[in-house]
Design a protein around this motif. Structure first.
Motif, PDB file in Angstrom:
ATOM      1  N   GLU A   1       0.840  -1.192   0.000  1.00  0.00           N
ATOM      2  CA  GLU A   1       0.000   0.000   0.000  1.00  0.00           C
ATOM      3  C   GLU A   1       0.877   1.244   0.000  1.00  0.00           C
ATOM      4  N   TYR A   2       0.273   2.369  -0.355  1.00  0.00           N
ATOM      5  CA  TYR A   2       0.982   3.647  -0.319  1.00  0.00           C
ATOM      6  C   TYR A   2       1.105   4.121   1.111  1.00  0.00           C
ATOM      7  N   TRP A   3       2.191   4.800   1.407  1.00  0.00           N
ATOM      8  CA  TRP A   3       2.320   5.460   2.703  1.00  0.00           C
ATOM      9  C   TRP A   3       2.979   6.809   2.497  1.00  0.00           C
ATOM     10  N   VAL A   4       2.383   7.798   3.117  1.00  0.00           N
ATOM     11  CA  VAL A   4       2.917   9.156   3.107  1.00  0.00           C
ATOM     12  C   VAL A   4       3.792   9.279   4.350  1.00  0.00           C
ATOM     13  N   LYS A   5       5.059   9.541   4.132  1.00  0.00           N
ATOM     14  CA  LYS A   5       6.002   9.608   5.245  1.00  0.00           C
ATOM     15  C   LYS A   5       5.512  10.617   6.276  1.00  0.00           C
ATOM     16  N   GLY A   6       5.320  10.134   7.503  1.00  0.00           N
ATOM     17  CA  GLY A   6       4.921  10.995   8.606  1.00  0.00           C
ATOM     18  C   GLY A   6       3.457  10.948   8.975  1.00  0.00           C
ATOM     19  N   ASP A   7       2.625  10.322   8.150  1.00  0.00           N
ATOM     20  CA  ASP A   7       1.194  10.289   8.480  1.00  0.00           C
ATOM     21  C   ASP A   7       0.921   9.586   9.802  1.00  0.00           C
ATOM     22  N   THR A   8       1.664   8.547  10.124  1.00  0.00           N
ATOM     23  CA  THR A   8       1.447   7.860  11.399  1.00  0.00           C
ATOM     24  C   THR A   8       2.479   8.251  12.454  1.00  0.00           C
ATOM     25  N   SER A   9       3.712   8.550  12.029  1.00  0.00           N
ATOM     26  CA  SER A   9       4.786   8.843  12.983  1.00  0.00           C
ATOM     27  C   SER A   9       4.904  10.321  13.325  1.00  0.00           C
TER      28      SER A   9
END
Length: 121
Positions: free
Chosen positions: A67-75
């Motif tokens: 899946e796609y992940w945008v760096k920083g969305d969860t962290s």
């Protein structure tokens, strides 16, 4: 669905230049824009590159989660994109970013600081 089969709005001229792996990905090196520090390596397909170019946030394709992940969305450790370049062969993307917090999933600033190998001179 493989990475290569996902639709994308990436500029066709850019897409035509990219040299992808068999799974439709190119390595993407994240570098701190003002210091040159190499932060991490991620993977992008056409859509991840398109999202990175159009949103100003580094977006990667997670090979493990598919899946796609945008760096920083969860962290909260966001990468604000300052510039994007292809290497001379168009098989690697350089993403110059302003890194907020740690770039590495281990919580360190860079993924390249914990296992420095000795070099003979």
């Amino acid at each position: 669905m493989t990475s290569a089969s996902r639709p994308s709005d990436l500029d066709p001229a850019v897409a035509a230049r990219l040299k992808r792996s068999t799974d439709g990905l190119v390595p993407a090196i994240a570098q701190q824009y003002d210091t040159g520090e190499v932060l991490m390596l991620g993977w992008m397909d056409d859509e991840a590159l398109h999202r990175t170019l159009t949103t100003g946030r580094a977006t990667y394709w997670s090979r493990s989660r598919q899946e796609y992940w945008v760096k920083g969305d969860t962290s909260g450790h966001v990468q604000h994109v300052k510039a994007v370049a292809l290497d001379c062969d168009a098989d690697t993307v350089l993403v110059k970013v302003d890194q907020v917090g740690a770039a590495c999933h281990t919580g360190t600033r860079t993924c390249f600081d914990s296992d420095v190998l000795p070099v003979s001179q």
